[in-house]
Motif scaffolding. Structure first.
Motif, PDB file in Angstrom:
ATOM      1  N   HIS A   1       1.927  -3.225   3.479  1.00 24.50           N
ATOM      2  CA  HIS A   1       3.394  -3.271   3.569  1.00 24.50           C
ATOM      3  C   HIS A   1       3.899  -3.078   4.990  1.00 24.50           C
ATOM      4  N   HIS A   2       3.163  -2.303   5.799  1.00 19.68           N
ATOM      5  CA  HIS A   2       3.690  -1.884   7.096  1.00 19.68           C
ATOM      6  C   HIS A   2       2.578  -1.773   8.128  1.00 19.68           C
ATOM      7  N   ILE A   3       2.860  -2.258   9.354  1.00 16.13           N
ATOM      8  CA  ILE A   3       1.916  -2.182  10.470  1.00 16.13           C
ATOM      9  C   ILE A   3       2.640  -1.569  11.664  1.00 16.13           C
ATOM     10  N   ASP A   4       2.072  -0.505  12.238  1.00 16.16           N
ATOM     11  CA  ASP A   4       2.649   0.125  13.425  1.00 16.16           C
ATOM     12  C   ASP A   4       2.182  -0.589  14.688  1.00 16.16           C
ATOM     13  N   ALA A   5       3.110  -0.771  15.630  1.00 15.39           N
ATOM     14  CA  ALA A   5       2.775  -1.354  16.930  1.00 15.39           C
ATOM     15  C   ALA A   5       3.497  -0.581  18.028  1.00 15.39           C
ATOM     16  N   VAL A   6       2.898  -0.542  19.217  1.00 12.26           N
ATOM     17  CA  VAL A   6       3.504   0.125  20.370  1.00 12.26           C
ATOM     18  C   VAL A   6       3.532  -0.853  21.541  1.00 12.26           C
ATOM     19  N   GLU A   7       4.609  -0.784  22.338  1.00 11.77           N
ATOM     20  CA  GLU A   7       4.852  -1.798  23.375  1.00 11.77           C
ATOM     21  C   GLU A   7       5.007  -1.175  24.754  1.00 11.77           C
ATOM     22  N   CYS A   8       4.275  -1.719  25.707  1.00  9.06           N
ATOM     23  CA  CYS A   8       4.292  -1.206  27.075  1.00  9.06           C
ATOM     24  C   CYS A   8       5.261  -1.993  27.951  1.00  9.06           C
ATOM     25  N   LYS A   9       5.506  -1.438  29.146  1.00 13.13           N
ATOM     26  CA  LYS A   9       6.363  -2.107  30.114  1.00 13.13           C
ATOM     27  C   LYS A   9       6.022  -1.604  31.508  1.00 13.13           C
ATOM     28  N   LEU A  10       6.153  -2.475  32.512  1.00 11.77           N
ATOM     29  CA  LEU A  10       5.857  -2.095  33.890  1.00 11.77           C
ATOM     30  C   LEU A  10       7.033  -1.366  34.530  1.00 11.77           C
ATOM     31  N   PHE A  11       8.240  -1.957  34.426  1.00 15.59           N
ATOM     32  CA  PHE A  11       9.428  -1.326  34.985  1.00 15.59           C
ATOM     33  C   PHE A  11      10.655  -1.983  34.363  1.00 15.59           C
ATOM     34  N   GLY A  12      11.821  -1.396  34.582  1.00 14.97           N
ATOM     35  CA  GLY A  12      13.060  -1.956  34.094  1.00 14.97           C
ATOM     36  C   GLY A  12      14.209  -1.482  34.960  1.00 14.97           C
ATOM     37  N   ILE A  13      15.415  -1.949  34.643  1.00 17.80           N
ATOM     38  CA  ILE A  13      16.592  -1.475  35.364  1.00 17.80           C
ATOM     39  C   ILE A  13      16.793   0.009  35.051  1.00 17.80           C
ATOM     40  N   GLY A  14      16.822   0.820  36.080  1.00 18.06           N
ATOM     41  CA  GLY A  14      16.961   2.248  35.883  1.00 18.06           C
ATOM     42  C   GLY A  14      15.637   2.969  35.677  1.00 18.06           C
ATOM     43  N   SER A  15      14.548   2.214  35.624  1.00 18.73           N
ATOM     44  CA  SER A  15      13.212   2.838  35.502  1.00 18.73           C
ATOM     45  C   SER A  15      12.240   2.135  36.457  1.00 18.73           C
TER      46      SER A  15
END
Length: 413
Positions: free
Chosen positions: A214-228
């Motif tokens: 019914h459900h699958i957990d996922a996690v998402e990365c990022k290099l940088f963003g506005i304000g980070s």
């Protein structure tokens, strides 16, 4: 022409009908936020925050759930194959009631589940950890304040319950992706504590075991963003380590890395260690600007790796872009079809001949076959796929988009 093209591919050991079957079995998860510029339907929904921005003000954006569903139905009617819809938590059917993020329930998304059932599609889900007073300082699950951190933990826990209900009712597992904007604009003095708090928060969120059917957990990365710009807490290394340790799905977003860095080369590595992969197919231009996906080298390379590594069955393909400078229906449709065309081209590669040439050290033949594959009449196969699914071909697609703009979008003031 199609029969002749089939014979041509057959001479290279490529079974076109098998490629079309694989296309039919590979849904793309459409991102709901392209239709309304990531506004959502919370009471008092307004401007974006947490480092997110949408540029442009093309007329005709969806203002209500009914309009968004109307637009989605039109887009789905122009896409060959069966697809999915990826919902953010801010898109609940709240009926004008003020419901804070830590109070959302399945009932707020039941009408979406019912709609998806009518359309014969699956749903995916995301907690919305942005554009909220408790995210104004750019921190959520890694926040030093335990009350703020607990607020977002509860939001994510409730999102998992909603996701599982979607998967159970629709008979197709919902992939729930956790992305948080947490980071620092300038150099932090203590990166470790933020990452430890994020890890602890995730552990608490994922503590309850849910049915993977019914459900699958996922996690998402990022290099940088506005304000980070100086530090994103959930970096690639952080989430890859977390996904491997906890055997969650890992989300790779094509716009979340350095502008010169592609995600295609990462696929064969990460799939050795994580159970499933979630892709956010996007197009970053200089920064994570989420431009409309194109039938370009980067998108083709991503799809080639999925096919060459035989990981399509363990991969969930979603989109992530939002462009308000052009017709939003056109953006949705063109971007999704570009991803599909890239996948088809990958499926039509003479893989066995390529592998044999490589294993024997005949790199000249490998290079020649790769170049020949680009020049073969794959577009005839694409047109056949569109025809079999009763959707517009390439030369009639724009007419459909423009007709919908004239009859529907132009009336939205």
């Amino acid at each position: 022409m199609f029969d002749q093209v089939k014979e041509l591919y057959n001479s290279l050991g490529v079974d076109v009908e098998q490629a079309l079957k694989a296309m039919a079995k590979t849904p793309i998860s459409l991102h709901c936020w392209q239709g309304d510029d990531v506004v959502g339907f919370e009471a008092g929904a307004g401007a974006l925050g947490s480092g997110l921005a949408v540029t442009g003000n093309y007329p005709g954006k969806a203002r209500t759930i009914a309009e968004l569903r109307q637009d989605l139905e039109k887009v789905l009617s122009m896409l060959p194959g069966k697809h999915r819809l990826n919902l953010h938590a801010i898109y609940g059917d709240f009926g004008g009631e003020s419901v804070d993020r830590d109070q959302i329930e399945v009932k707020h998304f039941q009408s979406w589940i019912d709609w998806a059932k009518e359309q014969g599609i699956g749903l995916d889900f995301n907690p919305s950890c942005f554009s909220h007073p408790k995210a104004d300082d750019g921190l959520t699950l890694s926040h030093p304040d335990p009350e703020i951190r607990e607020f977002w933990i509860e939001h994510c826990k409730r999102s998992r319950i909603i996701s599982a209900a979607m998967g159970e009712q629709l008979g197709s597992a919902s992939v729930m992706n956790v992305w948080v904007p947490d980071g620092m604009k300038d150099m932090p003095a203590d990166r470790q504590s933020y990452r430890q708090r994020l890890s602890d928060s995730l552990d608490e969120i994922f503590a309850e075991k849910l049915n993977p059917a019914h459900h699958i957990d996922a996690v998402e990365c990022k290099l940088f963003g506005i304000g980070s710009e100086s530090m994103v807490v959930g970096s690639h290394e952080f989430y890859m380590g977390y996904a491997i340790k906890n055997q969650t799905a890992l989300c790779l977003d094509a716009g979340h890395f350095h502008p010169t860095e592609g995600i295609a080369d990462k696929i064969s590595s990460v799939m050795m260690y994580v159970p499933e992969l979630l892709l956010h197919v996007s197009r970053g231009v200089r920064w994570d600007s989420d431009h409309v996906v194109l039938f370009d080298d980067q998108t083709q390379a991503i799809m080639q790796e999925l096919v060459r590594c035989d990981v399509l069955p363990r991969t969930h393909i979603g989109l992530d872009f939002f462009d308000a400078s052009i017709n939003r229906i056109g953006a949705w449709t063109i971007g999704t079809r570009a991803a599909q065309k890239s996948l088809l081209l990958a499926l039509l590669e003479p893989r066995e001949k390529l592998r044999a040439a490589e294993l024997s050290g005949d790199y000249t033949t490998r290079l020649a076959l790769l170049e020949q594959a680009k020049a073969l009449p794959w577009s005839i196969v694409w047109e056949e796929f569109c025809k079999r699914n009763d959707v517009p071909g390439e030369l009639t697609l724009l007419n459909e988009v423009k007709a919908y703009e004239a009859s529907v979008l132009s009336g939205r003031q």
